[in-house]
Design a protein around this motif. Structure first.
Motif, PDB file in Angstrom:
ATOM      1  N   ARG A  67       3.730   1.033  -0.344  1.00 53.53           N
ATOM      2  CA  ARG A  67       4.899   1.881  -0.584  1.00 53.53           C
ATOM      3  C   ARG A  67       5.591   1.491  -1.887  1.00 53.53           C
ATOM      4  O   ARG A  67       6.026   2.356  -2.652  1.00 53.53           O
ATOM      5  CB  ARG A  67       5.870   1.751   0.591  1.00 53.53           C
ATOM      6  CG  ARG A  67       7.093   2.654   0.506  1.00 53.53           C
ATOM      7  CD  ARG A  67       7.930   2.504   1.759  1.00 53.53           C
ATOM      8  NE  ARG A  67       7.215   2.979   2.943  1.00 53.53           N
ATOM      9  CZ  ARG A  67       7.534   2.644   4.193  1.00 53.53           C
ATOM     10  NH1 ARG A  67       8.558   1.824   4.417  1.00 53.53           N
ATOM     11  NH2 ARG A  67       6.842   3.125   5.199  1.00 53.53           N
ATOM     12  N   TRP A  68       5.699   0.181  -2.160  1.00 54.83           N
ATOM     13  CA  TRP A  68       6.310  -0.257  -3.418  1.00 54.83           C
ATOM     14  C   TRP A  68       5.501   0.282  -4.595  1.00 54.83           C
ATOM     15  O   TRP A  68       6.059   0.783  -5.573  1.00 54.83           O
ATOM     16  CB  TRP A  68       6.345  -1.790  -3.487  1.00 54.83           C
ATOM     17  CG  TRP A  68       7.081  -2.290  -4.702  1.00 54.83           C
ATOM     18  CD1 TRP A  68       8.389  -2.650  -4.777  1.00 54.83           C
ATOM     19  CD2 TRP A  68       6.546  -2.426  -6.041  1.00 54.83           C
ATOM     20  NE1 TRP A  68       8.706  -3.011  -6.078  1.00 54.83           N
ATOM     21  CE2 TRP A  68       7.597  -2.880  -6.875  1.00 54.83           C
ATOM     22  CE3 TRP A  68       5.298  -2.210  -6.609  1.00 54.83           C
ATOM     23  CZ2 TRP A  68       7.427  -3.125  -8.234  1.00 54.83           C
ATOM     24  CZ3 TRP A  68       5.129  -2.442  -7.968  1.00 54.83           C
ATOM     25  CH2 TRP A  68       6.171  -2.901  -8.769  1.00 54.83           C
ATOM     26  N   GLU A 115       4.446  -1.969   3.240  1.00 52.91           N
ATOM     27  CA  GLU A 115       5.502  -2.248   2.265  1.00 52.91           C
ATOM     28  C   GLU A 115       4.924  -2.380   0.854  1.00 52.91           C
ATOM     29  O   GLU A 115       5.480  -1.845  -0.113  1.00 52.91           O
ATOM     30  CB  GLU A 115       6.235  -3.537   2.633  1.00 52.91           C
ATOM     31  CG  GLU A 115       7.357  -3.893   1.659  1.00 52.91           C
ATOM     32  CD  GLU A 115       7.955  -5.257   1.918  1.00 52.91           C
ATOM     33  OE1 GLU A 115       8.956  -5.597   1.252  1.00 52.91           O
ATOM     34  OE2 GLU A 115       7.419  -6.002   2.764  1.00 52.91           O
ATOM     35  N   GLY A 116       3.787  -3.087   0.727  1.00 50.86           N
ATOM     36  CA  GLY A 116       3.171  -3.257  -0.581  1.00 50.86           C
ATOM     37  C   GLY A 116       2.694  -1.951  -1.170  1.00 50.86           C
ATOM     38  O   GLY A 116       2.934  -1.655  -2.353  1.00 50.86           O
ATOM     39  N   GLU A 127       7.580 -11.139  -4.330  1.00 53.29           N
ATOM     40  CA  GLU A 127       7.391 -10.952  -2.888  1.00 53.29           C
ATOM     41  C   GLU A 127       6.319  -9.922  -2.547  1.00 53.29           C
ATOM     42  O   GLU A 127       5.823  -9.892  -1.411  1.00 53.29           O
ATOM     43  CB  GLU A 127       8.712 -10.573  -2.213  1.00 53.29           C
ATOM     44  CG  GLU A 127       9.402  -9.344  -2.773  1.00 53.29           C
ATOM     45  CD  GLU A 127      10.374  -9.668  -3.892  1.00 53.29           C
ATOM     46  OE1 GLU A 127      11.242  -8.819  -4.183  1.00 53.29           O
ATOM     47  OE2 GLU A 127      10.263 -10.774  -4.471  1.00 53.29           O
ATOM     48  N   VAL A 128       5.960  -9.044  -3.497  1.00 54.28           N
ATOM     49  CA  VAL A 128       4.871  -8.078  -3.243  1.00 54.28           C
ATOM     50  C   VAL A 128       3.715  -8.253  -4.230  1.00 54.28           C
ATOM     51  O   VAL A 128       2.832  -7.414  -4.318  1.00 54.28           O
ATOM     52  CB  VAL A 128       5.385  -6.618  -3.293  1.00 54.28           C
ATOM     53  CG1 VAL A 128       6.350  -6.336  -2.160  1.00 54.28           C
ATOM     54  CG2 VAL A 128       6.010  -6.306  -4.639  1.00 54.28           C
ATOM     55  N   ALA A 134       2.992  -3.982   8.709  1.00 51.27           N
ATOM     56  CA  ALA A 134       4.251  -3.695   8.017  1.00 51.27           C
ATOM     57  C   ALA A 134       4.221  -4.224   6.593  1.00 51.27           C
ATOM     58  O   ALA A 134       4.695  -3.569   5.658  1.00 51.27           O
ATOM     59  CB  ALA A 134       5.418  -4.301   8.791  1.00 51.27           C
ATOM     60  N   ASP A 135       3.655  -5.416   6.409  1.00 49.36           N
ATOM     61  CA  ASP A 135       3.540  -5.978   5.069  1.00 49.36           C
ATOM     62  C   ASP A 135       2.648  -5.115   4.182  1.00 49.36           C
ATOM     63  O   ASP A 135       2.946  -4.875   3.009  1.00 49.36           O
ATOM     64  CB  ASP A 135       2.952  -7.398   5.136  1.00 49.36           C
ATOM     65  CG  ASP A 135       3.993  -8.423   5.558  1.00 49.36           C
ATOM     66  OD1 ASP A 135       5.161  -8.042   5.711  1.00 49.36           O
ATOM     67  OD2 ASP A 135       3.624  -9.594   5.736  1.00 49.36           O
ATOM     68  N   THR A 151       7.100 -10.472   9.517  1.00 46.21           N
ATOM     69  CA  THR A 151       6.841  -9.118   9.996  1.00 46.21           C
ATOM     70  C   THR A 151       5.357  -9.034  10.352  1.00 46.21           C
ATOM     71  O   THR A 151       4.606  -9.993  10.196  1.00 46.21           O
ATOM     72  CB  THR A 151       7.180  -8.077   8.915  1.00 46.21           C
ATOM     73  OG1 THR A 151       6.417  -8.367   7.739  1.00 46.21           O
ATOM     74  CG2 THR A 151       8.659  -8.119   8.559  1.00 46.21           C
ATOM     75  N   ARG A 170       0.100  -8.210  -2.706  1.00 48.10           N
ATOM     76  CA  ARG A 170      -0.334  -6.913  -2.174  1.00 48.10           C
ATOM     77  C   ARG A 170      -0.627  -5.909  -3.278  1.00 48.10           C
ATOM     78  O   ARG A 170      -1.623  -5.184  -3.222  1.00 48.10           O
ATOM     79  CB  ARG A 170       0.740  -6.374  -1.228  1.00 48.10           C
ATOM     80  CG  ARG A 170       0.714  -7.040   0.142  1.00 48.10           C
ATOM     81  CD  ARG A 170       2.007  -6.800   0.922  1.00 48.10           C
ATOM     82  NE  ARG A 170       3.067  -7.671   0.448  1.00 48.10           N
ATOM     83  CZ  ARG A 170       4.312  -7.665   0.922  1.00 48.10           C
ATOM     84  NH1 ARG A 170       4.636  -6.798   1.875  1.00 48.10           N
ATOM     85  NH2 ARG A 170       5.209  -8.508   0.465  1.00 48.10           N
TER      86      ARG A 170
END
Length: 438
Positions: A247-248, A244-245, A374-375, A240-241, A236, A378
């Motif tokens: 937001r998580w 996503e981080g 995966e996060v 976007a990455d 991505t 971030r």
């Protein structure tokens, strides 16, 4: 951060067990086996021993320039603003690139990132050594070098902090992180800074050459670390990455609260620490040599804290460890605001140092056990930005308050602010630590 290693199971098992006795880490082979087992228990694996050795050598090199760096800056300029810019240029990359470094750690091979970042740092130092040796060095060149070194360090730290959870079992993360902290304390804070000052007195270029060699040695060691195969995520955009981080993190109440906690407490910490040198000389009557004992006292406390971490984790919940730690931080501000005795202040700072490294280890363990792999980079990047952001906010507040109300005023600010934060967050620490409990 994630607890259990992912990827190829056979690779993970090999990395954790290592080989029999003949596979003991070569750099420490001359040490008695019992000493090696105490420092890096075999259950943590051969790869962890390489990672620990690489971290120790890196921190040893950095410790050499802790004293030499400011000495070099002071030898090039007596302008207070330019001198202050040196510290600013070291911290700025974390604020600018901390989250991007985490994105990179989640997208690329983490071990390779550490190797490349260390090679870049060694190359920067090689160039700096040449300019020092030839007399071509200037304060502006040093400031640029500090910014470049800081940027490479952000990338190295973003990747290396995510390696550990893939090398050791979830239950051993506390012990492993404590060993990493202990190695940093021993080399970076206690043993090497005096050597750096001595080398600088012999030749201004020697400490920086030694630091560069340490990065090369660390590259050799880190290349021996065996990491599990990570599944390739769908590619991505960087934006976007990053989204996503963040937001998580925002959607995960315990990690969100932990990040806001460290941001807030670093504001109350940064304010008094900004005027610590003036407090030590004016309030406590300490000499320059005496002021150096403050770092020593904190480091001694840190060693006590890291050595006792395993015992603490076995007997108390992570939430209770965090609560008591921040009570200690609150009391530290109060004692320093009240006392005029250097001995009392140094004794309190030993206790504070123990708290600081126990808290740091605990918060790292909480992230490593709670955040998905995966996060992981971030979320760690956002956390590092919060750490530095709190200090950056708190530092000018401390200077302003001290100028208006006196040298102890920032410590009263730290005490009141910390007390309010502990009261508000007291019940939240159980939630923060809940996901991380074994």
């Amino acid at each position: 951060m994630a607890g259990h290693a992912r990827g190829n199971a056979s690779v993970v098992r090999w990395a954790r067990r290592g080989r029999p006795a003949v596979a003991i880490l070569r750099p420490v082979r001359l040490l008695p086996a019992r000493v090696v087992e105490t420092i890096a228990p075999a259950r943590l694996g051969r790869s962890f021993r390489f990672l620990l050795a690489a971290s120790a050598i890196n921190n040893a090199g950095d410790g050499v320039v802790i004293a030499a760096g400011p000495l070099l800056v002071a030898s090039l300029t007596r302008d207070p603003f330019l001198v202050s810019l040196a510290l600013f240029m070291e911290r700025l990359p974390t604020l600018l690139f901390g989250v991007l470094g985490g994105v990179a750690a989640d997208r690329f091979d983490r071990r390779r990132m550490v190797v490349i970042a260390n090679l870049i740092r060694a190359a920067i130092l090689a160039g700096l050594v040449v300019t020092i040796a030839t007399g071509a060095v200037t304060i502006w060149l040093v400031l640029v070098a500090l910014f470049a070194m800081g940027t490479a360090e952000v990338m190295a730290d973003s990747a290396s902090s995510t390696l550990l959870p893939s090398l050791v079992a979830r239950a051993d993360l506390g012990t492993a992180n404590a060993r990493m902290s202990g190695a940093m304390l021993l080399t970076n804070q206690l043993l090497l800074p005096p050597l750096g000052a001595f080398l600088f007195a012999l030749d201004r270029s020697l400490p920086f050459a030694a630091n560069g060699v340490s990065f090369i040695a660390a590259v050799i060691l880190i290349s021996r670390v065996v990491t599990p195969v990570r599944e390739r995520a769908e590619r991505t955009t960087v934006r976007a990455d990053l989204v996503e981080g963040v937001r998580w993190l925002l959607a995960h109440p315990p990690m969100r609260t932990l990040t806001l906690t460290i941001l807030a407490f670093n504001i109350t910490f940064g304010a008094p620490w900004a005027v610590l040198v003036l407090y030590a000389t004016e309030r406590l009557g300490m000499s320059e040599i005496g002021f150096g004992l403050i770092t020593t006292a904190i480091a001694i406390g840190g060693l006590i804290g890291t050595a006792s971490y395993g015992w603490l984790e076995r007997r108390f919940t992570l939430g209770d460890i965090m609560r008591v730690g921040l009570l200690i931080e609150t009391v530290t501000h109060l004692v320093l605001a009240l006392t005029t005795s250097a001995a009392v202040a140094l004794g309190m700072l030993v206790i504070f140092g123990a708290h600081g490294f126990v808290w740091g280890t605990t918060s790292t363990v909480v992230r490593q056990r709670s955040v998905p792999d995966e996060v992981l980079g971030r979320v760690g990047g956002v956390y590092r930005v919060a750490i530095q952001g709190g200090i950056v906010i708190g530092t000018p507040i401390g200077g302003l308050i001290a100028g208006l109300f006196g040298i102890t005023a920032p410590f009263w600010f730290g005490f009141v602010g910390s007390a309010i934060l502990v009261t508000i967050l007291w019940r939240q620490f159980a939630l923060i630590a809940h996901d991380a409990e074994i």
